[in-house]
Design an enzyme around this catalytic site. Structure first.
Site, short mmCIF file in Angstrom:
data_model
loop_
_atom_site.label_atom_id
_atom_site.label_comp_id
_atom_site.label_asym_id
_atom_site.label_seq_id
_atom_site.Cartn_x
_atom_site.Cartn_y
_atom_site.Cartn_z
N PHE A 26 10.61 111.21 -52.80
CA PHE A 26 9.72 111.40 -53.95
C PHE A 26 10.53 111.88 -55.15
O PHE A 26 11.62 112.45 -54.97
CB PHE A 26 8.62 112.40 -53.61
CG PHE A 26 7.25 111.91 -53.97
CD1 PHE A 26 6.69 110.84 -53.30
CD2 PHE A 26 6.52 112.50 -54.99
CE1 PHE A 26 5.43 110.37 -53.63
CE2 PHE A 26 5.26 112.04 -55.32
CZ PHE A 26 4.71 110.97 -54.65
N GLN A 54 1.73 118.13 -67.72
CA GLN A 54 2.55 117.05 -67.16
C GLN A 54 2.00 115.67 -67.47
O GLN A 54 0.84 115.39 -67.22
CB GLN A 54 2.63 117.20 -65.64
CG GLN A 54 3.47 116.09 -65.01
CD GLN A 54 3.85 116.42 -63.59
OE1 GLN A 54 3.02 116.34 -62.69
NE2 GLN A 54 5.08 116.82 -63.37
N HIS A 56 2.37 111.88 -66.38
CA HIS A 56 2.89 111.04 -65.31
C HIS A 56 3.37 109.75 -65.97
O HIS A 56 2.65 109.17 -66.77
CB HIS A 56 1.77 110.74 -64.30
CG HIS A 56 2.28 110.17 -63.02
ND1 HIS A 56 2.82 108.91 -62.93
CD2 HIS A 56 2.37 110.71 -61.77
CE1 HIS A 56 3.20 108.71 -61.68
NE2 HIS A 56 2.94 109.77 -60.95
N LEU A 75 -3.76 106.05 -61.98
CA LEU A 75 -2.41 106.41 -61.58
C LEU A 75 -1.80 105.35 -60.67
O LEU A 75 -2.40 104.93 -59.70
CB LEU A 75 -2.46 107.75 -60.84
CG LEU A 75 -1.16 108.22 -60.21
CD1 LEU A 75 -0.20 108.65 -61.28
CD2 LEU A 75 -1.44 109.37 -59.27
N GLU A 119 3.90 107.57 -57.80
CA GLU A 119 5.34 107.70 -57.79
C GLU A 119 5.94 107.02 -56.56
O GLU A 119 7.08 106.57 -56.58
CB GLU A 119 5.66 109.20 -57.75
CG GLU A 119 7.06 109.56 -58.11
CD GLU A 119 7.09 110.99 -58.64
OE1 GLU A 119 6.41 111.27 -59.62
OE2 GLU A 119 7.81 111.80 -58.05
N ARG A 148 9.21 113.76 -63.57
CA ARG A 148 8.19 113.12 -64.41
C ARG A 148 8.37 113.40 -65.88
O ARG A 148 8.14 112.53 -66.72
CB ARG A 148 6.81 113.58 -63.94
CG ARG A 148 6.49 113.03 -62.59
CD ARG A 148 5.21 113.62 -62.03
NE ARG A 148 4.92 112.99 -60.74
CZ ARG A 148 3.92 113.36 -59.95
NH1 ARG A 148 3.13 114.35 -60.31
NH2 ARG A 148 3.72 112.75 -58.81
N HIS A 189 -1.44 114.06 -66.51
CA HIS A 189 -1.67 114.01 -65.08
C HIS A 189 -1.99 115.37 -64.48
O HIS A 189 -2.84 115.48 -63.60
CB HIS A 189 -0.41 113.45 -64.42
CG HIS A 189 -0.51 113.26 -62.95
ND1 HIS A 189 -1.54 112.54 -62.37
CD2 HIS A 189 0.27 113.68 -61.92
CE1 HIS A 189 -1.37 112.54 -61.05
NE2 HIS A 189 -0.30 113.24 -60.75
N ARG A 222 6.03 120.21 -62.74
CA ARG A 222 5.78 120.16 -61.30
C ARG A 222 6.45 118.95 -60.67
O ARG A 222 6.46 117.87 -61.26
CB ARG A 222 4.28 120.07 -61.04
CG ARG A 222 3.93 119.92 -59.59
CD ARG A 222 2.44 119.89 -59.37
NE ARG A 222 1.81 118.69 -59.89
CZ ARG A 222 1.72 117.53 -59.22
NH1 ARG A 222 2.27 117.41 -58.03
NH2 ARG A 222 1.11 116.48 -59.74
#
Lengths: 594, 139, 247
Positions: free
Chosen positions: A123, A237, A239, A249, A252, A292, A360, A395
């Site tokens: 990730f 954040q 994304h 979304l 990721e 991100r 996000h 994050r």
């Protein structure tokens, strides 16, 4: 009318505002501390509608050989640009595997290795593979597993589709809430010895967001109005890969499985932004698997250079999955394919997916300690609504689902302990509840002649937030936003309500949600204006450098009636990892000679 | 149920739609379902006739001859024909249901529905062939 | 002048009206818009009093199920252009009491869901710290499909049995019971059987099969119910032929 609220004020030991992942985890935790404690889950939607359901990629916890808790902690801390409290992060990575295994025992259908062990995937921003996943519907499966498991506990009472309008605070401690039962329009006080806020984020403050319609920062605003500070609200954040019109979304995981980000020339533009060199296979902490904030910022730079594409909903770039082939896409990313086909009419097996950065996640939230306790006695918070902080300035993907388990559980246990102290209800609570009922009737239900349409105010708020408090910010733009939000709050007094019905009045809830969002917007802008540095997701064009001297500290913003909010700072807790450079796509330090 | 019930504040007043008597005519799948339900009547007819046949067999050759003559009644022929069609329909829907009821796996992979249903049809054909063989041999 | 399409929406305001009536709105026929976008357009710009549930707009929260031109649909996944030139009729889901406008009452399902014990039941209770229950991808595959249910109520709206007999446990709840029965980690099949082998349980189902047809997540509740019937029948035969086998 002498409609007494007290004669039927239900009372509970612990009351949760919000029934998503954090709320349900907390509810179960309370029941496990003491099955005799009565728990109330008060949620404006049925729990399985909560936004946890939309999380796709996965949930991080160290489980495999060759990985270590320290590495998870380091990835989290460097990903958060050293704004995370390191004691909280250490505790988080420590408790993460246990919580994830617990959820496995509660039936979450984690994807598996051929030998039956839990599988993990890479990730963004994670150096090792440690993201547990349930195909690409991880949040959905976690939420349903938690919800269905919660049905087993008889001590958990649910107030489904009850909309909380206020925290009841007296004698320096929280003692319950006032809520509207949507089905009947009844305004009701529900008292409790501990209250946990688990209402999630506030993406709807912005125009383009992956967040669901219900994400309006309700709990943050409730706490803020009750005098509890919000922490690190400037860190929003983006994304990097949302669908342009809907903000849906594209996980990721699609990049973790090997997807490329391409500009209008078909060029993997991330290589121009110090994120490593392009390789045919995904490399951890490099290129498309960078964090991100950096990926979203790279998009803005491409936009400046005129190398993005232009569509009916603004600029976009392409996410290319075509080289992965149908088999990988169908087994690892079935939901991505479903979403593209059903909502964008695109088949990622053969076509490029248009994507843009979309809001996000909120790193900031209600200020809590590592037990989930806020400075207000009896009030706790967990999940996205809270800020412990383990997410710092940015994050890492797949930490938030784990966070709601770890800190949902902790907040639940702490709230249970607090409730066991058994303090009596203050005498003034009933009057306070009656006042709140009058306020709702005066300002909304019985009001006529308002001139400001809800959608108009909301749209203006969203566009000023995108323009001023988006990926790149400046002092001038933030000052403009500050004035604009103040103006919108003033105009909100004249909000137009056509619907005066008591039955499922969604215009009333939309107005209340807008008032929450305006408070949250105010907090975001105020914190962003005060932080004159660039760090993680907060990028100031006028202050492009990180300034550890002045700003290795959390912002705490407090509401002041009839005045601008107050911003103070609280030093970041550093234990073992002194602030360093965030490095992606290349070795962190020059390799030692020989 | 009565829509005229007065609204009382803070009490829900739900509206319940009545299911119309002809709801099953709206859609082919609903109609198919009703036909299958109806088929049970004809299956019962078959059973009754079979019982009568056994009864006649027990009554001796004359009784059996009478029964056979009775069977030639045009109404009974029609009834038997219709019953046959319904039983056929019932059998086919029943067979097609097997893959729903049993998820058959071979080497970890779920067999396609057609393959799960197929053995039913094969068995059916085999039994039918046997019956035809027995009948024609006698004749 | 952009193209428009007519939407006829069922309105029911219990404080004013005895029964629902259709109200027509003209909305832009935007090719990217789904029915839900059109309803939001109406709510934001035409008539703020229109009530409906929605949240994620990506087909996973299960809030926005409605009847579109007679068929139960997730309105976030139903494009306007599919129905051009219109009109499009939007009504609440069938077989449920209507609370207001497009909002239906579903506490009945919530109770039924709880009654089938949709959680892992274990006789032993090993501590999670001892590690995960092993489960191969094939074992996961046994129940995965049934675990995809988003509780959107579309299968209940399509089920004539539920329409005629609201006591029937219904497709989604049975599918979720089967989701746990088929889970290799679960040991609660017997407990659930006690609830589901009743008349209003699996035997209420007469296999119309519409639940599976309309399911937006390919859960196949009809399959779950048939599997269950087979299991219940086997169980019955076993206890009939070998009464000593049951502890």
């Amino acid at each position: 009318m002498t409609d007494s609220l007290s004669s039927e004020m239900p009372s509970h030991d612990v009351l949760l505002v919000g029934g998503g992942g954090a709320g349900l985890r907390a509810a179960i935790a309370v029941s496990e501390v003491d099955p005799n404690l009565s728990v109330a889950v008060v949620s404006k939607v049925y729990p399985m509608r909560s936004h946890t359901v939309s999380a796709e990629g996965g949930s991080a916890a160290v489980i495999k050989e060759g990985d270590s808790l320290d590495e998870h902690a380091y990835d989290t801390i460097s990903g958060g640009d050293w704004m995370c409290d390191q004691d909280a992060v250490e505790l988080f990575v420590n408790e993460a595997p246990g919580e994830m295994l617990q959820l496995e025992h509660w039936g979450c259908p984690w994807s598996r290795e051929p030998d039956g062990r839990v599988a993990v995937r890479p990730f963004g921003g994670m150096k090792k593979e440690r993201t547990w996943f349930a195909a690409d519907k991880t949040g959905f499966h976690m939420l349903h597993a938690l919800f269905q498991t919660s049905l087993k506990y008889r001590s958990i009472a649910r107030y489904d589709e009850w909309f909380v309008t206020r925290l009841l605070v007296e004698d320096g401690r929280v003692q319950g809430v006032v809520a509207i039962e949507l089905m009947t329009g009844k305004i009701q006080a529900i008292t409790a010895k501990s209250v946990i806020i688990c209402t999630g984020g506030c993406g709807k403050v912005f125009p383009f967001t992956t967040n669901a319609n219900i994400k309006n920062g309700d709990g943050m605003a409730l706490a803020y109005r009750a005098g509890v500070p919000l922490k690190d609200m400037e860190f929003v954040q983006y994304h990097p890969t949302g669908l342009p019109f809907t903000g849906i979304l594209i996980t990721e995981a699609s990049r973790a499985e090997g997807g490329f980000l391409l500009n209008k020339d078909g060029y993997r533009y991330l290589q121009d932004y110090d994120l490593g060199t392009p390789q045919p296979k995904p490399v951890l902490r490099s290129m498309e698997l960078g964090p991100r904030d950096r990926l979203s910022q790279a998009f803005m730079k491409e936009l400046e250079k005129g190398r993005t594409l232009e569509g009916p909903y603004g600029p976009y770039v392409h996410l290319d999955l075509t080289h992965l082939g149908k088999k990988i896409i169908d087994t690892k990313l079935p939901f991505v394919r479903e979403l593209c086909l059903k909502y964008e009419n695109i088949d990622p097996v053969s076509e490029l997916i248009p994507v843009r950065p979309v809001v996000h996640y909120m790193m900031g939230g209600v200020h809590t300690d590592i037990q989930g306790a806020t400075p207000l006695a009896g009030l706790f918070a967990a999940g996205e609504a809270a800020c412990v902080s383990i997410n710092g300035a940015n994050r890492l993907g797949s930490n938030s689902l784990t966070e709601l388990l770890v800190f949902g559980g902790r907040a639940g246990r702490a709230a249970a302990e607090h409730a066991l102290q058994d303090k009596p209800l203050s005498a003034g609570i009933e009057a306070q509840a009656a006042d709140e009922k009058k306020r709702l009737e005066r300002e909304f239900l019985h009001k006529s002649g308002g001139t400001e349409p809800i959608a108009g105010l909301r749209g203006e708020m969203q566009s000023i937030m995108e323009k001023s408090a988006g990926i790149y910010r400046t002092g001038t733009l933030l000052e403009e936003a500050q004035a604009k939000v103040a103006e919108l709050k003033e105009r909100f007094r004249q909000v137009a309500i056509q619907d005066h019905s008591h039955t499922f009045n969604t215009e009333l809830t939309a107005a209340l949600e807008l008032s929450y969002m305006l408070d949250v917007a105010e907090a975001v802008v105020e914190c962003a204006l005060h932080r004159t540095e660039s760090r993680g997701a907060h990028q100031r064009i006028d202050f492009p450098r990180r300034d550890d001297e002045r700003f290795l500290a959390h912002s705490l913003v407090s509401h002041r009636p009839d005045d601008r909010p107050r911003v103070e700072y609280l030093p970041v807790t550093i234990t073992r990892w002194p602030p360093g450079e965030r490095v992606y796509g290349r070795p962190a330090a020059p390799a030692p000679p020989g | 149920m009565k829509p005229s019930t007065a609204y009382r504040q803070y009490h829900p007043k739900w509206y319940r739609t009545r299911v119309s008597t002809l709801w099953w005519s709206r859609k082919w799948s609903y109609l198919k379902f009703m036909l299958r339900e109806l088929s049970s009547v004809f299956v019962a007819c078959y059973v009754v006739i079979l019982l009568l046949q056994l009864h006649a067999l027990r009554g001796g050759p004359d009784a059996y001859q009478g029964f056979q003559d009775w069977l030639k009644d045009p109404w009974l022929v029609i009834l038997n024909g219709v019953s046959f069609l319904f039983v056929l329909f019932h059998a086919v829907t029943w067979f097609n249901l097997t893959p729903k009821a049993m998820a058959v796996r071979l080497r970890g992979k779920r067999l396609p529905n057609v393959l799960v249903a197929a053995p039913n049809y094969v068995a059916w054909l085999a039994v039918s062939a046997l019956v035809v063989f027995l009948l024609t041999r006698q004749g | 002048m952009a193209e428009t399409i007519t939407i006829e929406v069922a309105r029911y305001r219990p404080e004013q009206e005895g029964e629902p009536a259709l109200q027509s709105y003209e909305v832009p026929l935007n090719k990217d818009w789904v029915v839900l976008d059109a309803l939001n357009h109406i709510k934001d710009h035409v008539d703020g009093s229109l009530s409906f549930r929605w949240s994620c707009r990506m087909g996973v929260c299960g809030s926005c199920g409605m009847t579109v031109n007679g068929e139960p649909k997730l309105t976030c996944a139903t494009f306007l252009s599919h129905y051009a030139p219109g009109p499009i009729r939007v009504e609440p889901l069938k077989n449920f009491p209507v609370v207001r406008d497009l909002v239906i009452e579903m506490t009945d399902f919530m109770e039924k869901l709880q009654s089938v014990k949709p959680w892992i039941v274990r006789q032993d209770d090993p501590a999670p710290a001892k590690g995960e229950f092993l489960q191969t991808p094939e074992q996961l595959d046994e129940f995965k499909q049934f675990s995809m249910c988003i509780n959107c109520m579309i299968c209940y709206a399509a089920c004539p049995v539920y329409g005629l007999d609201p006591q029937f446990v219904g497709p989604a709840a049975i599918a979720l019971a089967q989701r746990y029965n088929q889970d290799s980690r679960d040991q609660g099949e017997q407990e659930r059987m006690d609830v589901l082998s009743q008349h209003e349980g699996i035997w209420g189902c007469t296999f119309v099969g519409e639940c599976t047809e309309v399911c937006p997540k390919d859960v196949d509740p009809a399959g779950a119910i048939q599997q269950y019937k087979l299991a219940a029948t086997k169980e019955w035969f076993k206890s009939f032929l070998m009464p000593w086998s049951k502890q």
